[in-house]
Design an enzyme around this catalytic site. Structure first.
Site, PDB file in Angstrom:
ATOM      1  N   ASP A 289      53.445  80.738  29.090  1.00 20.07           N
ATOM      2  CA  ASP A 289      52.274  80.776  28.221  1.00 20.07           C
ATOM      3  C   ASP A 289      52.605  81.695  27.052  1.00 20.07           C
ATOM      4  OD1 ASP A 289      49.831  80.454  27.027  1.00 20.07           O
ATOM      5  OD2 ASP A 289      48.645  80.802  28.837  1.00 20.07           O
TER       6      ASP A 289
HETATM    7  C1  BGC Z   1      46.829  79.588  26.082  1.00 20.43           C
HETATM    8  C2  BGC Z   1      47.557  78.302  26.388  1.00 20.43           C
HETATM    9  C3  BGC Z   1      47.964  77.629  25.115  1.00 20.43           C
HETATM   10  C4  BGC Z   1      48.803  78.581  24.283  1.00 20.43           C
HETATM   11  C5  BGC Z   1      49.263  78.001  22.967  1.00 20.43           C
HETATM   12  C6  BGC Z   1      47.578  80.448  25.097  1.00 20.43           C
HETATM   13  O1  BGC Z   1      46.784  81.483  24.649  1.00 20.43           O
HETATM   14  O2  BGC Z   1      46.586  80.288  27.272  1.00 20.43           O
HETATM   15  O3  BGC Z   1      46.747  77.460  27.159  1.00 20.43           O
HETATM   16  O4  BGC Z   1      48.652  76.446  25.388  1.00 20.43           O
HETATM   17  O5  BGC Z   1      48.030  79.730  24.007  1.00 20.43           O
HETATM   18  O6  BGC Z   1      48.234  77.895  22.078  1.00 20.43           O
END
Ligand code: BGC
Length: 748
Positions: A289
């Site tokens: 993530d």
């Molecule tokens: C989120 C993810 C997301 C990523 C990219 C993160 O803050 O938890 O679900 O895919 O950002 O935007």
């Protein structure tokens, strides 16, 4: 636009690249001779993705391999800019390919219920109903259609990887991301996310399932230690992922921000290597993530393959660790092979992105059909619904900005509405990831169009007395109530915000023929439930939500949806009446994606000591009566269940479902099992279901084959699954709380 950006960024890129990422300039510039690419044996489509990955890997330098293992910044995030971020197509991340070998860059975009950032990027995306809404359809085909729309729109917009596929089971209904997930049951959630991702990946985008794992609250999400037994996670949280992965064979799994039993999810050997890649044999790659990588050697050894969106740990530091012998080359090869295999498997090598125009009409159509199946009819006293224009001559539509639109869920899942936010708060121009965004989908207008001979009037609900007065003078009142939730926050409670309970109460007192339409991202409490005649849960309804809703309210479409999560009577009934409070020092750790460096040593934790008792299992085991149980939903017709038969050897269950009413309908017939006493799990589990389409008076036999794993337990001592001998109670019926049919499996 692109050219202007290039001009602006190149000098900076050239300067920084040499310092930061010695590998990149060569790769970014290398075009490779066409000849070399076409002749490469890895381009032979008759070979398997594994064989092709092996062949091309042999051609690659260390720099090229490392290039596959990290991101290059995030387009619209000022804190995450890198020299090549400008090339990332406006997406959340980009990983470089190897042009000389025909390996494309990976362009990643968030796409939970539609493709993100279309506003900022000047594009258009369909918003499907929220994932939780779609889960209420219990329909794998609807999930497939949902995924296919998103996949095709990703490609049209220049992306070849989705960051969708949320499947964390609902342990904490106040979690701000509940709407992005598929409810509380591993079989339902896993089956639906699997079908969604299978069909999304079939559009030739790299599929992803997230957030692995036990990432069940946003409070302190970057630091929280989720404490949970292996048995509990295997039988619930991880099982949802496993089922989804088995169905979709997704090319990627995203590890989450939180810690699990002490180790960050993106450097957790148990979940990544032992379970995901070991027990389950997952052959794709693990992507972190955003900002969820915390180390080089530990994360690499634990099974993280790709750091996003930066190269803080898997760029120069990883190369240095290899050269110094602290990370073996075999580990780098494994990471790189996984990324390459995923590229071949998903089809992005053989079928490169071709930008195009999104099929808007198709998106609207699918969004409408999915929402029609997602809407859940929770209460319908004296058959107040469907609205009958022969009897109902006037309708008061109250509150919820129903004159202009319907609300959506925020955070990285947010889809931008055409024409911008339908409710623009004063002084607000651009959108922020946590703005409350309303789609221009007016239920008022949709109902007016459907009911031309009925007076349909609107009152904003801002003044309770005037709303009540309009309700009183109308045959029926429909109050539209909303609850906004988002990534980066949890709800303080499950009450409707903004005094809406009081509004509903006043309207229902003025006219008991009141229907409440809920636009919510999770469960809500309903102190006014006894006073109203009807309740309809429409979730976040997507691009065509108003049309779908009007079709269900007027009965053109029969209500079929059933809850994918329990609605509790009160927060006091939850396994955790309160989300553990953050210390002063840890504040803010749920709002952003970057870990505050001073908080890495935080002791903040949540103990999931309810274990496997997630959702309906908790309520049954604890003898608590929910407001609405898992699996619950009414129809405009009625169904009768009879003739249950079981076959222990084949593990099959069959029974008859009859439509005993006057309308055609689709019943979601559910099968549950309770395990022998030795399991120590005195509550039922969902083990199968079938959607049965029935004409009035028609009866059909439903057959469900129970997968042995769905009735097995995870034995921590043996570190494996066990199907216990003994008597299993088999139950069938319309919801988890109503199972009129009873039988048994006797297993040796
Ligand atoms: C989120 C993810 C997301 C990523 C990219 C993160 O803050 O938890 O679900 O895919 O950002 O935007």
């Amino acid at each position: 636009m692109r050219i202007r950006k290039l001009g602006k960024c190149l000098p900076l890129a050239a300067g920084l690249m040499g310092m930061l990422l010695p590998a990149i300039p060569a790769m970014a510039q290398a075009k490779g001779s066409k000849h070399a690419v076409e002749d490469g044996p890895w381009m032979n489509k008759s070979l398997s993705p594994d064989e092709r990955a092996d062949l091309v890997l042999k051609q690659m330098t260390l720099d090229e391999k490392i290039g596959l293992l990290h991101g290059n910044g995030m387009a619209h995030a000022s804190q995450w800019q890198m020299p090549l971020t400008y090339l990332s197509n406006g997406g959340a991340g980009m990983t470089l390919g190897v042009p000389r070998l025909g390996i494309p860059n990976i362009y990643m975009s968030d796409a939970a219920y539609g493709v993100r950032d279309s506003g900022e990027n000047g594009r258009y995306s369909t918003a499907l109903p929220s994932n939780l809404g779609a889960a209420s359809s219990w329909n794998p085909q609807a999930a497939c259609d949902y995924g296919a729309v998103i996949g095709s729109e990703l490609r049209a917009q220049g992306y070849n990887m989705t960051l969708g596929g949320g499947v964390n089971v609902t342990r904490e209904p106040r979690n701000g991301r509940t709407f992005e997930y598929m409810g509380e049951d591993p079989l339902l959630a896993g089956t639906l996310v699997g079908n969604l991702m299978k069909c999304e990946q079939a559009q030739h985008v790299i599929g992803d399932i997230k957030h692995y794992a036990i990432n069940d609250q946003e409070t302190g999400r970057n630091i929280v230690n989720s404490i949970i037994s292996k048995r509990a996670m295997q039988e619930s949280d991880l099982l949802a992922f496993h089922i989804g992965i088995n169905i979709a064979d997704p090319a990627a799994v995203m590890c989450s921000y939180n810690r699990i039993n002490g180790d960050y999810a993106c450097e957790n050997k148990y979940t990544l290597t032992d379970v995901l890649k070991g027990e389950w044999g997952f052959k794709g790659f693990v992507v972190s993530d955003w900002g969820g990588t915390h180390s080089t050697e530990k994360a690499s050894a634990a099974g993280l393959d790709n750091e996003e969106p930066m190269a803080d740990f898997f760029g120069p530091k990883l190369k240095e660790a290899v050269e110094a012998g602290r990370v073996p080359m075999s580990e780098i090869d494994d990471h790189a092979r996984r990324v390459l295999r995923s590229e071949f498997l998903s089809g992005i090598v053989d079928d490169p992105i071709q930008k195009g125009v999104v099929d808007i009409g198709h998106g609207f159509e699918v969004a409408q059909h999915v929402e029609e199946q997602s809407i859940v009819l929770l209460k319908n006293d004296k058959a107040i619904l469907p609205l009958n224009p022969a009897k109902v001559k006037s309708i008061a539509i109250i509150g919820g900005h129903a004159d202009v639109g319907m609300i959506s869920g925020g955070g990285s899942a947010q889809v931008d509405p055409p024409g911008g936010n339908a409710i623009m708060p004063p002084g607000k121009g651009a959108t922020h990831w946590q703005d409350h965004i309303w789609f221009p989908t007016s239920p008022l207008k949709a109902l007016q169009a459907k009911l031309p001979d009925t007076k349909v009037e609107f009152n904003s609900g801002d003044d309770t007395a005037s709303a009540a007065a309009l309700a009183k003078s109308s045959d029926v009142a429909i109050v539209f109530a909303y609850q906004w939730i988002s990534e980066g926050m949890d709800l303080p409670n499950l009450s409707l915000p903004d005094n809406q309970d009081a509004l509903i109460d006043a309207v229902a007192k003025a006219n008991p023929r009141t229907i409440v339409v809920l636009e919510t991202g999770t469960a809500v409490t309903m102190p006014w439930l006894d006073e109203v005649s009807g309740v309809v849960e429409a979730w976040y309804a997507g691009s065509s939500g108003h049309i779908a809703l009007a079709n269900v309210l007027t009965g053109e479409i029969n209500a079929t949806g059933k809850l994918a999560m329990t609605f509790p009577k009160s927060e006091q009934d939850l396994p955790h009446p309160m989300i553990p409070v953050l210390t002063k020092e840890d504040e803010g750790q749920g709002t952003g994606a970057v870990n505050g460096t001073t908080h890495v040593g935080s002791k903040y934790s949540v103990s999931y000591d309810e274990g496997v008792k997630v959702g309906y299992k908790w309520y049954e085991a604890e003898h608590k009566q929910p407001l609405f149980p898992f699996g619950y939903g009414l129809s405009y017709t009625t169904y009768a269940y009879s003739d249950l038969k079981t076959d222990s050897a084949q593990k099959t269950v069959s029974f008859a479902v009859k439509n005993t009413g006057k309308r055609a309908g689709t019943e979601i017939a559910q099968v549950y099992a309770t395990l022998p006493d030795a399991a120590g799990e005195p509550f039922k589990r969902l083990v199968g279901w079938q959607r049965v389409e029935l004409a009035p008076g028609e009866s059909k036999t439903v057959s469900v084959t129970v997968d042995p794993q769905m009735i097995s337990i995870f034995d921590e001592q043996k570190n494996g699954w066990e199907l216990l001998p003994g008597a299993y109670t088999i139950l069938a019926g319309p919801s988890s709380a109503e199972t009129p049919l009873k039988g048994a499996f006797q297993l040796p």
